[in-house]
Design a protein around this motif. Structure first.
Motif, mmCIF file in Angstrom:
data_model
loop_
_atom_site.group_PDB
_atom_site.id
_atom_site.type_symbol
_atom_site.label_atom_id
_atom_site.label_comp_id
_atom_site.label_asym_id
_atom_site.label_seq_id
_atom_site.Cartn_x
_atom_site.Cartn_y
_atom_site.Cartn_z
ATOM 1 N N GLN A 182 1.003 -1.232 -0.159
ATOM 2 C CA GLN A 182 0.043 -0.185 -0.065
ATOM 3 C C GLN A 182 0.761 1.140 0.314
ATOM 4 O OE1 GLN A 182 -1.890 -1.240 3.206
ATOM 5 N NE2 GLN A 182 -3.617 -2.381 2.090
ATOM 6 N N LEU A 183 2.472 1.181 0.502
ATOM 7 C CA LEU A 183 3.048 2.448 0.287
ATOM 8 C C LEU A 183 3.178 2.413 -1.151
ATOM 9 C CD1 LEU A 183 4.758 4.721 1.718
ATOM 10 C CD2 LEU A 183 6.478 2.630 2.858
ATOM 11 N N ALA A 184 3.780 1.648 -1.780
ATOM 12 C CA ALA A 184 4.332 1.662 -2.906
ATOM 13 C C ALA A 184 2.695 1.906 -3.914
ATOM 14 C CB ALA A 184 4.483 0.319 -3.598
ATOM 15 N N GLN A 185 1.504 1.523 -3.329
ATOM 16 C CA GLN A 185 0.457 2.519 -4.150
ATOM 17 C C GLN A 185 0.426 3.645 -4.002
ATOM 18 O OE1 GLN A 185 -3.217 0.875 -2.960
ATOM 19 N NE2 GLN A 185 -4.409 2.320 -3.597
ATOM 20 N N VAL A 186 0.942 4.742 -2.782
ATOM 21 C CA VAL A 186 0.552 6.281 -2.417
ATOM 22 C C VAL A 186 1.526 6.649 -3.152
ATOM 23 C CG1 VAL A 186 1.306 7.803 -0.927
ATOM 24 C CG2 VAL A 186 -0.570 5.933 -0.128
ATOM 25 N N LEU A 187 3.225 6.325 -2.765
ATOM 26 C CA LEU A 187 4.090 6.325 -3.472
ATOM 27 C C LEU A 187 3.886 6.507 -5.801
ATOM 28 C CD1 LEU A 187 7.239 5.319 -2.131
ATOM 29 C CD2 LEU A 187 6.324 7.359 -2.007
ATOM 30 N N LEU A 188 3.474 5.316 -5.643
ATOM 31 C CA LEU A 188 2.368 6.043 -7.190
ATOM 32 C C LEU A 188 1.779 7.613 -7.706
ATOM 33 C CD1 LEU A 188 1.433 2.308 -8.015
ATOM 34 C CD2 LEU A 188 3.513 3.225 -9.285
ATOM 35 N N GLY A 189 2.195 8.380 -7.050
ATOM 36 C CA GLY A 189 0.812 8.910 -6.799
ATOM 37 C C GLY A 189 1.918 10.615 -6.968
ATOM 38 N N GLY A 190 3.414 10.310 -6.770
ATOM 39 C CA GLY A 190 4.253 11.052 -6.639
ATOM 40 C C GLY A 190 4.600 11.611 -5.203
ATOM 41 N N SER A 191 3.692 11.563 -4.308
ATOM 42 C CA SER A 191 4.274 12.201 -2.687
ATOM 43 C C SER A 191 3.689 11.039 -2.027
ATOM 44 C CB SER A 191 3.554 13.461 -2.829
ATOM 45 O OG SER A 191 1.888 13.331 -2.556
ATOM 46 N N LEU A 192 3.794 10.893 -0.736
ATOM 47 C CA LEU A 192 3.855 10.358 0.647
ATOM 48 C C LEU A 192 1.991 11.439 0.600
ATOM 49 C CD1 LEU A 192 6.800 9.793 3.100
ATOM 50 C CD2 LEU A 192 5.117 8.129 1.902
ATOM 51 N N PRO A 225 -4.900 4.314 -0.419
ATOM 52 C CA PRO A 225 -5.934 2.383 -0.036
ATOM 53 C C PRO A 225 -7.042 2.907 0.140
ATOM 54 C CG PRO A 225 -3.590 2.744 0.682
ATOM 55 C CD PRO A 225 -4.144 4.234 0.492
ATOM 56 N N LYS A 226 -7.701 1.823 -0.244
ATOM 57 C CA LYS A 226 -9.261 2.110 0.267
ATOM 58 C C LYS A 226 -9.964 2.268 1.309
ATOM 59 C CE LYS A 226 -13.863 -0.416 -0.701
ATOM 60 N NZ LYS A 226 -14.180 0.264 -0.951
ATOM 61 N N ASN A 227 -10.864 3.201 1.832
ATOM 62 C CA ASN A 227 -11.306 3.460 3.513
ATOM 63 C C ASN A 227 -9.921 4.634 3.808
ATOM 64 O OD1 ASN A 227 -12.625 0.556 2.768
ATOM 65 N ND2 ASN A 227 -13.437 2.463 2.990
ATOM 66 N N TYR A 228 -8.672 4.858 3.344
ATOM 67 C CA TYR A 228 -7.779 5.469 4.125
ATOM 68 C C TYR A 228 -8.014 6.962 3.938
ATOM 69 C CZ TYR A 228 -3.103 6.207 5.519
ATOM 70 O OH TYR A 228 -1.985 6.428 6.054
ATOM 71 N N ALA A 229 -8.239 7.466 3.137
ATOM 72 C CA ALA A 229 -9.148 8.983 3.270
ATOM 73 C C ALA A 229 -10.049 9.339 2.853
ATOM 74 C CB ALA A 229 -7.600 9.736 2.718
ATOM 75 N N ASP A 230 -10.945 8.466 2.795
ATOM 76 C CA ASP A 230 -12.416 8.676 2.001
ATOM 77 C C ASP A 230 -13.713 9.126 2.989
ATOM 78 O OD1 ASP A 230 -12.621 6.709 4.152
ATOM 79 O OD2 ASP A 230 -14.284 4.948 2.738
ATOM 80 N N GLN A 231 -13.544 9.270 4.103
ATOM 81 C CA GLN A 231 -13.888 10.278 4.765
ATOM 82 C C GLN A 231 -13.574 11.538 5.084
ATOM 83 O OE1 GLN A 231 -16.193 8.234 8.291
ATOM 84 N NE2 GLN A 231 -15.039 6.457 7.708
ATOM 85 N N LEU A 232 -12.831 11.793 4.846
ATOM 86 C CA LEU A 232 -11.788 13.000 4.810
ATOM 87 C C LEU A 232 -12.726 14.329 4.164
ATOM 88 C CD1 LEU A 232 -9.798 15.060 6.130
ATOM 89 C CD2 LEU A 232 -8.575 14.367 4.819
ATOM 90 N N GLU A 233 -12.768 13.447 2.845
ATOM 91 C CA GLU A 233 -13.603 14.396 1.560
ATOM 92 C C GLU A 233 -14.713 14.593 1.764
ATOM 93 O OE1 GLU A 233 -11.273 15.759 -0.561
ATOM 94 O OE2 GLU A 233 -9.697 14.146 0.427
ATOM 95 N N MET A 234 -15.741 13.987 2.413
ATOM 96 C CA MET A 234 -16.972 13.661 3.053
ATOM 97 C C MET A 234 -17.282 14.985 4.056
ATOM 98 S SD MET A 234 -17.900 10.115 3.275
ATOM 99 C CE MET A 234 -19.212 10.463 4.163
ATOM 100 N N TYR A 235 -16.289 14.550 5.224
ATOM 101 C CA TYR A 235 -15.821 15.966 6.276
ATOM 102 C C TYR A 235 -15.722 17.032 5.937
ATOM 103 C CZ TYR A 235 -14.650 17.724 10.891
ATOM 104 O OH TYR A 235 -14.354 18.006 12.535
ATOM 105 N N THR A 295 13.581 4.757 3.948
ATOM 106 C CA THR A 295 12.434 5.412 3.878
ATOM 107 C C THR A 295 11.888 7.147 3.831
ATOM 108 O OG1 THR A 295 10.369 5.249 5.646
ATOM 109 C CG2 THR A 295 12.266 5.361 6.363
ATOM 110 N N PRO A 296 10.867 6.913 3.514
ATOM 111 C CA PRO A 296 10.474 8.207 3.151
ATOM 112 C C PRO A 296 10.263 8.915 4.131
ATOM 113 C CG PRO A 296 9.137 6.992 2.229
ATOM 114 C CD PRO A 296 9.900 5.869 2.619
ATOM 115 N N SER A 297 9.801 8.111 5.684
ATOM 116 C CA SER A 297 9.347 8.638 6.654
ATOM 117 C C SER A 297 10.094 9.765 7.317
ATOM 118 C CB SER A 297 8.840 7.666 7.265
ATOM 119 O OG SER A 297 8.871 7.860 8.468
#
Length: 918
Positions: A56-66, A75-85, A383-385
């Protein structure tokens, strides 16, 4: 990047006065029947998923950032409620319709609308997840349900839970890295809630033994919960190694191995609540120092009156939640009593708990590291952390809001509620949602990571509940006279004390040791930290100093110290539909909670309120704002009874509103809370609720709109600009600035960008007011109070100047007494009638104050213009990104910032129409 900080809202409480039914339930209610009683919708940003594995970390990094963005690289259900909020803040109050509520809050029933996955981690336990990733945990037995809670909670928050148990044990630096912030936080935790491993391990058993069959049942449930945690850890990170398909990526990045959970870990996590949140008071030492400075400058008689005014202990103008009076700790300030112990301003100081206990050598550090299984920094891994730093927890304040409207004032003829805790914004979120369904437990809602063997805030079979922090006074500062066993004269370095004012006995001493080795997050040199821990029979020693030349140990006495894990009893009763059946039984359950919270309840008929806390009845001869001498003559004489706690069912106003304000008239504010004055952010709710009720019946969407409208109000400007503009008068030099401020005030003094064009409306006025209020060491407040207090003492008041959105955690306008100071004095100056008037003026006469304010505003405008290189106030701009909610990241992946709104982190919209037979 901001990294892991911990804000704890509410967990774990001691048992209530009533008892559970003699025969425990053997089956759970029907989920479909529960959903038929009404509708509850909720939101918990950023998302339910709180663990990121390597893939899942690799999936995030494909977007060009962390930065994980829903619909892009998250990843699914990782940030979906943030957009609603975030979406809700794009709507004006009148644009918030039932359709918007249904879109921006998810349905929170007991039957999932869509089943995405089903698993059975062991016979008797089923975990179903819905489209938002929320686990629906069904257990054949109570212990099965608890196992499922531990298992699912670990799947969602494994690394965060691990970080919190280490933090509660004072070992955050050992776990995530030896940053200065993490080390400082460990020192603070040692001072607040130190326990030896055995003390932490034994606490659950002790409480179980005190509570008979109910205690034993809950102990068995806690053990099953721990078994569920360990089973999930073993599945996610096989063999206890920081590898495995589903093992959180942080373990490999930090080179840490997951270890099994024990009973001690529950105590350590609970201690974060007792030692940091769910409390009030404990500032007597700082108060006494400030009082001493007042005496030094003004003399005793004037200092007594000035301190009492500034303290606002029982201000009659303070907004309250209950309309009734409940008297507690409201005697007039009197620091001259025999039991008061005021430290010397220039007294010597010795060491205290959390201070260094000596140095170590590299060999000792290496051996300690090997014992702990710490492997150090890998030599072939990047690590990008960024830095993981826990330190912002201790900067947090109690937060949360609630607005409930009674049945007679709503369009449905039934109560409506919009409420929830403001626990800050983190990724993953500290609160994790779950549905628990088993014998004796039937609830849906959120729990603090690592404590989800209960639902702490949410709804049950046919009722819902929430809480706000009350900050009632359950902590005292006690001065223990030091002595030496050999009879020689004591000093501030003495290690014995006169127990209860009598025999000379040694203080209990422990050495807290943690080993910090470098990792990629914190490449600090390896070291073993040793910290002193000193305790008396009253609590943990903070420092040592003198009182009138007599050496003393300064001890914090918290009513919940040693009892944190006990508190699970109260929350388990909230979850039990056989216990809570109506508003009255809910209050009984809430009375069992030791921590200082305001509890709110709604069903199809009633709204109710109860303010909890294990609150001491203080002895005669002491003053609640000052330290007291140790000894039986001055120790508390008992605990406040249930009947004397602020409470109410169905108030005549038709609503209940709370935003961490004063619980009730005559219920004194804790000694660390000087802000219960004439201005409080709760008025943003009560003002709107009163107007809506006066205009007609209130609907569900309307109530949600009221709460959201309050969420974008600048409370300082809304409350203070009318008086400030009146006193400023027709001043030509500030005419343009006053015109801009007046227009912003007329529009409601909001900080909001509804159309998301990138700027706030009235941004020039916002920039002017912010610069005026606080600009480096310059402030409207300091200018205002300097005539009465002097520049030094105006700045030395032991309370915050402001609570601004720029902190990035959403909650704002809480805890500063300056809002009330300025409001009340301006009204006094302009001839208005005020209650609890100040004994002495801060700003001087009307003429003097007008001159001061005109100069102060003009200077602020000129500084703002110079900073932006413009020549007039109307050209000023404000960068709204300064106010953004910036979730603190607790691992390697972050989520995007969102526009500011002063809103609960977990928020419920409650609409019950029917109920079980009463």
């Amino acid at each position: 990047m901001r990294r892991l900080a911990v804000t704890v809202f509410s967990v774990l409480a001691i048992g209530a006065a009533a008892t559970i039914p003699a025969a425990a339930a053997t089956t759970a209610p029907s989920p479909a029947t529960a959903d038929s009683y009404g509708t509850v919708r909720n939101i918990v940003p950023a998302g339910q998923r709180g663990s990121i594995n390597a893939l899942q970390l690799a999936q995030v990094l494909l977007g060009g950032s962390l930065t994980a963005v829903d619909g892009k690289n998250a990843p699914k259900n990782y940030a979906d409620q943030l957009e609603m909020y975030d979406d809700l803040a794009k709507h004006t109050p009148t644009q918030i319709t039932d359709a918007v509520v249904d879109k921006d809050y998810k349905k929170a029933g007991f039957v999932p609308e869509k089943v995405i996955s089903t698993e059975t981690p062991k016979p008797g336990v089923t975990i179903v997840r819905d489209a938002y990733g929320v686990p629906y945990i069904t257990g054949k037995t109570y212990t099965d349900t608890m196992f499922g809670a531990g298992f699912a909670g670990t799947q969602d928050r494994m690394f965060l839970m691990d970080a919190l148990r280490h933090l509660g044990a004072g070992r955050g630096a050992e776990f995530v890295g030896g940053t200065p912030g993490n080390i400082a936080m460990d020192r603070a935790q040692v001072r607040s809630a130190y326990y030896t491993p055995k003390e932490a391990q034994d606490q659950l058993q002790i409480i179980a033994d005190e509570n008979g069959a109910e205690g034993q049942r809950l102990l068995e449930g806690a053990d099953a919960y721990l078994a569920g945690i360990n089973a999930a850890q073993n599945q996610m990170c096989p063999l206890g190694l920081p590898t495995g398909l589903n093992c959180p990526a942080e373990y490999l990045a930090l080179q840490k191995k997951p270890t099994p959970w024990t009973r001690a870990d529950l105590t350590y996590v609970a201690s974060l609540v007792g030692g940091i949140f769910g409390k009030g008071g404990g500032q007597e030492y700082a108060n006494s120092i400030y009082y001493g400075e007042l005496v030094k400058k003004f003399g005793t008689a004037k200092a007594d009156k000035m301190f009492a005014s500034l303290r606002e202990k029982n201000d009659k103008e303070a907004p309250t939640t209950s309309t009734l009076s409940f008297s507690y700790d409201n005697k007039a300030f009197n620091p001259h009593q025999a039991g008061v112990a005021i430290p010397d301003l220039t007294g010597a100081h010795g060491t205290g708990s959390g201070d260094d206990a000596g140095s170590t050598n590299p060999i000792e550090t290496l051996l300690d590291a090997l014992k702990l299984g710490l492997t150090g920094v890998p030599n072939q891994m990047e690590t990008p952390s960024g830095t993981i730093d826990l330190s912002s927890l201790f900067a947090a304040n109690g937060m949360s809001n609630a607005l409930l409207v009674g049945a007679t004032k709503t369009k449905t003829g039934h109560p409506l509620a919009v409420f929830g805790p403001q626990t800050g914004y983190y990724n993953p979120q500290l609160l994790s949602e779950q549905v628990l369904m088993g014998p004796g437990v039937f609830a849906r809602g959120v729990s603090f990571a690592g404590t989800n063997l209960v639902v702490e805030l949410g709804h049950g079979l046919d009722y819902a509940w929430s809480a706000t922090s009350s900050g009632s006074d359950n902590i005292d500062t006690v001065m223990e006279k030091l002595c030496n066993a050999d009879g020689s004269a004591p000093t501030v370095n003495s290690t014995s004390y006169r127990k209860d004012g009598g025999a000379c006995v040694p203080m209990q001493y422990n050495e807290h040791k943690e080993t910090v080795i470098p990792n990629i997050s914190a490449p600090t040199p390896p070291t073993t930290l040793k910290m002193q821990v000193w305790r008396t029979n009253h609590g943990i020693v903070q420092t040592r100093t003198t009182v009138k030349g007599v050496p003393v140990a300064v001890v914090i006495e918290r009513s919940t110290y040693g009892r944190e894990a006990a508190s699970i009893l109260g929350f388990s009763r909230f979850n039990n539909p056989d216990y809570v059946k109506d508003a009255t039984t809910f209050k009984q359950a809430a009375n069992g909670i030791d921590y200082t919270f305001n509890w709110f309840y709604a069903d199809n008929r009633d709204i109710a309120y109860f303010s909890s806390g294990r609150l001491p009845i203080r002895a005669a001869g002491t003053d609640t704002d000052m330290p007291r001498w140790a000894g039986k003559a001055y120790d508390p004489t008992g605990w406040l009874s249930a009947a004397k706690h602020p409470q109410q069912i169905n108030p005549s106003t038709g609503y209940l509103a709370s935003w961490n304000n004063k619980p009730a008239r005559d219920f004194a504010a804790a000694d660390d809370k000087w802000s219960d004055g004439s201005v409080h952010r709760s008025e943003a709710l009560s003002r709107r609720a009163s107007a809506a009720i006066a205009a007609g019946k209130v609907g569900r969407a309307q109530l949600a709109g009221i709460v959201e409208d309050a969420a974008t109000e600048d409370v300082r400007a809304k409350s203070l600009l009318p008086g400030l503009l009146k006193v400023l008068g027709d001043d030509p030099k500030t005419a343009e600035a006053r015109k801009l401020l007046s227009a912003w005030l007329a529009a409601g003094a909001h900080r909001v960008d509804y159309d998301r064009d990138g700027t706030y409306a009235h941004q020039a006025a916002i920039r002017i007011f912010d610069t005026w209020w606080e600009d480096g060491d310059k402030s409207l407040a300091y200018d205002f109070a300097t005539p009465g207090l002097g520049s030094v003492l105006a700045r030395a008041i032991p309370q915050p100047l402001d609570d601004h959105p720029r902190t990035g955690q959403g909650s704002s306008w809480l805890g500063s007494p300056w809002y009330g100071y300025i409001d009340k004095e301006l009204r006094q100056l302009t001839g208005s009638t005020v209650q609890s008037p100040y004994a002495y003026r801060l700003c001087g006469t009307l003429t003097t104050c007008r001159t001061t304010l005109r100069t102060s505003l003009l200077d602020a405008v000129q500084r703002a213009e110079t900073a932006q290189g413009v020549s007039s106030p109307s050209q000023l701009t404000y960068d709204k990104s300064l106010d953004y909610i910036r979730p603190t990241t607790g691992g390697v992946v972050e989520v995007r910032p969102i526009d500011w709104q002063n809103r609960p982190t977990f928020q419920q919209v409650v609409d019950y129409r029917t109920h079980r037979a009463r």
